[in-house]
Structure formats: structure tokens, C-alpha cells
Design a protein around this motif. Structure first.
Motif, PDB file in Angstrom:
ATOM      1  N   ALA A  28      -8.030 -21.894  -2.920  1.00  0.00           N
ATOM      2  CA  ALA A  28      -9.368 -21.802  -2.329  1.00  0.00           C
ATOM      3  C   ALA A  28      -9.410 -20.735  -1.244  1.00  0.00           C
ATOM      4  O   ALA A  28     -10.384 -19.964  -1.152  1.00  0.00           O
ATOM      5  CB  ALA A  28      -9.782 -23.150  -1.765  1.00  0.00           C
ATOM      6  N   LEU A  29      -8.359 -20.676  -0.417  1.00  0.00           N
ATOM      7  CA  LEU A  29      -8.312 -19.639   0.613  1.00  0.00           C
ATOM      8  C   LEU A  29      -8.288 -18.251  -0.019  1.00  0.00           C
ATOM      9  O   LEU A  29      -8.987 -17.333   0.430  1.00  0.00           O
ATOM     10  CB  LEU A  29      -7.068 -19.824   1.491  1.00  0.00           C
ATOM     11  CG  LEU A  29      -7.040 -21.011   2.437  1.00  0.00           C
ATOM     12  CD1 LEU A  29      -5.670 -21.127   3.097  1.00  0.00           C
ATOM     13  CD2 LEU A  29      -8.120 -20.880   3.508  1.00  0.00           C
ATOM     14  N   VAL A 193     -13.075  -7.198   0.678  1.00  0.00           N
ATOM     15  CA  VAL A 193     -14.203  -8.141   0.677  1.00  0.00           C
ATOM     16  C   VAL A 193     -14.921  -8.191   2.010  1.00  0.00           C
ATOM     17  O   VAL A 193     -15.930  -8.891   2.151  1.00  0.00           O
ATOM     18  CB  VAL A 193     -13.746  -9.556   0.256  1.00  0.00           C
ATOM     19  CG1 VAL A 193     -13.142  -9.517  -1.133  1.00  0.00           C
ATOM     20  CG2 VAL A 193     -12.755 -10.143   1.248  1.00  0.00           C
ATOM     21  N   GLY A 194     -14.424  -7.478   3.008  1.00  0.00           N
ATOM     22  CA  GLY A 194     -15.117  -7.331   4.271  1.00  0.00           C
ATOM     23  C   GLY A 194     -15.430  -8.650   4.954  1.00  0.00           C
ATOM     24  O   GLY A 194     -14.578  -9.516   5.110  1.00  0.00           O
ATOM     25  N   GLU A 195     -16.708  -8.819   5.316  1.00  0.00           N
ATOM     26  CA  GLU A 195     -17.125  -9.984   6.085  1.00  0.00           C
ATOM     27  C   GLU A 195     -17.014 -11.281   5.304  1.00  0.00           C
ATOM     28  O   GLU A 195     -17.056 -12.363   5.894  1.00  0.00           O
ATOM     29  CB  GLU A 195     -18.567  -9.794   6.568  1.00  0.00           C
ATOM     30  CG  GLU A 195     -18.740  -8.684   7.592  1.00  0.00           C
ATOM     31  CD  GLU A 195     -17.907  -8.918   8.839  1.00  0.00           C
ATOM     32  OE1 GLU A 195     -17.764 -10.090   9.260  1.00  0.00           O
ATOM     33  OE2 GLU A 195     -17.372  -7.937   9.385  1.00  0.00           O
ATOM     34  N   HIS A 196     -16.869 -11.214   3.993  1.00  0.00           N
ATOM     35  CA  HIS A 196     -16.734 -12.445   3.201  1.00  0.00           C
ATOM     36  C   HIS A 196     -15.456 -13.209   3.572  1.00  0.00           C
ATOM     37  O   HIS A 196     -15.375 -14.416   3.349  1.00  0.00           O
ATOM     38  CB  HIS A 196     -16.721 -12.123   1.704  1.00  0.00           C
ATOM     39  CG  HIS A 196     -18.049 -11.657   1.190  1.00  0.00           C
ATOM     40  ND1 HIS A 196     -19.146 -12.488   1.122  1.00  0.00           N
ATOM     41  CD2 HIS A 196     -18.467 -10.444   0.737  1.00  0.00           C
ATOM     42  CE1 HIS A 196     -20.184 -11.811   0.636  1.00  0.00           C
ATOM     43  NE2 HIS A 196     -19.789 -10.565   0.400  1.00  0.00           N
ATOM     44  N   ALA A 197     -14.487 -12.501   4.143  1.00  0.00           N
ATOM     45  CA  ALA A 197     -13.241 -13.152   4.550  1.00  0.00           C
ATOM     46  C   ALA A 197     -13.279 -13.627   5.997  1.00  0.00           C
ATOM     47  O   ALA A 197     -12.313 -14.202   6.488  1.00  0.00           O
ATOM     48  CB  ALA A 197     -12.065 -12.195   4.357  1.00  0.00           C
ATOM     49  N   SER A 198     -14.398 -13.406   6.670  1.00  0.00           N
ATOM     50  CA  SER A 198     -14.510 -13.799   8.075  1.00  0.00           C
ATOM     51  C   SER A 198     -14.393 -15.311   8.224  1.00  0.00           C
ATOM     52  O   SER A 198     -15.018 -16.078   7.492  1.00  0.00           O
ATOM     53  CB  SER A 198     -15.852 -13.331   8.638  1.00  0.00           C
ATOM     54  OG  SER A 198     -16.007 -13.735   9.975  1.00  0.00           O
ATOM     55  N   GLY A 199     -13.583 -15.743   9.156  1.00  0.00           N
ATOM     56  CA  GLY A 199     -13.392 -17.163   9.404  1.00  0.00           C
ATOM     57  C   GLY A 199     -12.369 -17.828   8.518  1.00  0.00           C
ATOM     58  O   GLY A 199     -12.079 -19.018   8.679  1.00  0.00           O
ATOM     59  N   VAL A 200     -11.809 -17.084   7.563  1.00  0.00           N
ATOM     60  CA  VAL A 200     -10.847 -17.643   6.611  1.00  0.00           C
ATOM     61  C   VAL A 200      -9.440 -17.157   6.975  1.00  0.00           C
ATOM     62  O   VAL A 200      -9.205 -15.952   7.055  1.00  0.00           O
ATOM     63  CB  VAL A 200     -11.168 -17.223   5.165  1.00  0.00           C
ATOM     64  CG1 VAL A 200     -10.163 -17.834   4.198  1.00  0.00           C
ATOM     65  CG2 VAL A 200     -12.588 -17.614   4.804  1.00  0.00           C
ATOM     66  N   PRO A 201      -8.484 -18.069   7.202  1.00  0.00           N
ATOM     67  CA  PRO A 201      -7.112 -17.631   7.474  1.00  0.00           C
ATOM     68  C   PRO A 201      -6.519 -16.900   6.278  1.00  0.00           C
ATOM     69  O   PRO A 201      -6.879 -17.159   5.124  1.00  0.00           O
ATOM     70  CB  PRO A 201      -6.361 -18.950   7.733  1.00  0.00           C
ATOM     71  CG  PRO A 201      -7.422 -19.947   8.050  1.00  0.00           C
ATOM     72  CD  PRO A 201      -8.632 -19.527   7.271  1.00  0.00           C
TER      73      PRO A 201
END
Length: 229
Positions: A28-29, A193-201
């Protein structure tokens, strides 16, 4: 307690169990930051590791009946070979490089794993990974977990207990994992993926956390190690 091949065998088996238990979370990550295959690839590498460890020479006994256990390097070397030879993607070779350097360092220090071998091996693994991937701390990669783990081992001032040193490295690696949630990826698939990875370790960093934690325990869920969404 002895820190010979029995210890490193158990460590790699717990690492395999930790990844198997958290594969869905790792997937999922990685779906949020990359191709979504990190959990699958890591699990495949550890399945291959278990098979390779099964081919290591069994314990022997001398004429007096004393047990002669395999050296600490054996299971680490089996894991390194499995990852380097059988795992695709980016993660396999990188974990393979780390495990290879750890195995070489362990072999140079004798049959038992020492804190010195852990320092030399992880530092060598970090250097090799950075040569190949050109990542630095702050790029949102596994380096963000591995570099603080290396520093924790390097500055360990305990009584030379590898288990204690590895526990310290595990804590430092998870701090690094949590820091990656706030970073913008500059290397690897997540950089696309830019900002789509924001907040995801970063999943690779999580894999490093699992590696060090598994020296002591099997991790069955990631929730307590990761930041709140």
C-alpha cells in the motif's frame, strides 16, 4: 549469549517473518509512491534467503561432543546472494549490497558478530548504496533510515553487546522512516509522482526499519512505527 550463526540465522528468519506479516502494508505504501511491488520483491528476496540458508552446512560436533555453530557471516551472506541474484526492481540490489557488506565485515571479525562488524558492515553498505543510487539523506529513500542507523551504531557507547547496539540502530532507523513522510522525493520512482507521495513514508526506508527491528523481534504490523496519516 552467543552472537554466532544461530543469532544471524534467527535474525534473517525474523526479518522474513516481519516482511511476510507486513507485505500488504508495504504494498500500500509503495502504491502511493511507486510501482506497488516493493512488498512483493522484498518478500521474494527473503523467501530466497530462507531457501539459501537451508543449504548452509549443519552444525557439527567435535569428538568431545561440543557444538560448533556456523559463523555469523553465513546467514548474512546467504541473504546477500539471494537479494543480488534473485530479486528484481531497485530494492533487491540495494538490500543485497547492504547485506553483502555486513556479511564481509562479520566474516573478518571471526565466528561471532561484533559491534565493530556491524559498524563496518552498515557503513560499507551505506557507501555502496549511495555510489549506486546517488541518494543522500533528505531524498526520501532508504538512505534516510539507513544513515541514522549507521550513526547510532557508530556512536554506540555500551558494553559491546550487538543486540543492544542493533536495538539502538532500530530506533534511529524508525525516526528516519517517520521523517520521510514530510519529504519530497528527489530520487527513485517516488520522485515521479510528486505531491502524490506527500505524507507517505518511503517504503524502502520502512524495509530498513524492519531489518534492524527484526534483530530482536518479529514485527507484525507497521502502525506503531509510522506517523499518523
Amino acid at each position: 549469549m552467543q552472537f554466532d550463526g544461530t543469532f544471524t540465522d534467527g535474525w534473517m528468519r525474523r526479518f522474513a517473518a516481519s516482511v511476510a506479516a507486513t507485505e500488504a502494508e508495504l504494498t500500500a505504501l509503495d502504491q502511493a509512491t511507486g510501482d506497488g511491488d516493493f512488498g512483493i520483491n522484498l518478500n521474494a528476496g527473503l523467501d530466497a534467503t530462507l531457501r539459501a540458508m537451508g543449504t548452509l552446512p549443519p552444525d557439527a560436533s567435535d569428538a568431545s561432543g561440543a557444538s560448533e555453530t556456523p559463523g555469523a557471516a553465513g546467514p548474512l551472506s546467504a541473504a546477500a546472494t539471494a537479494f543480488l541474484d534473485e530479486v528484481g526492481g531497485t530494492s533487491g540490489p540495494l538490500f543485497g549490497l547492504l547485506l553483502h557488506e555486513m556479511a564481509v565485515a562479520a566474516g573478518q571479525d571471526g565466528p561471532e558478530l561484533t559491534v565493530r562488524a556491524l559498524v563496518v558492515g552498515t557503513d560499507g553498505g551505506l557507501a555502496a548504496i549511495q555510489r549506486v543510487g546517488e541518494a543522500t539523506p533528505g531524498d526520501k529513500t532508504l538512505v534516510d533510515a539507513l544513515a541514522p542507523a549507521c550513526e547510532a551504531l557508530r556512536t554506540y557507547d555500551g558494553d559491546g553487546d550487538p543486540r543492544e547496539a542493533l536495538a539502538r540502530a532500530a530506533r534511529a532507523s524508525w525516526e528516519g522512516v517517520r521523517s520521510t513522510a514530510a519529504l519530497r522525493a528527489r530520487r527513485g520512482r517516488a520522485s515521479y509522482v510528486g505531491e502524490h507521495a506527500s505524507g507517505v513514508p518511503d517504503p524502502g526506508a520502512v524495509g530498513i526499519g524492519l531489518l534492524f527491528s527484526s534483530a530482536e523481534e518479529t514485527v507484525t504490523a507497521l502502525g506503531s512505527f509510522l506517523p499518523e496519516p
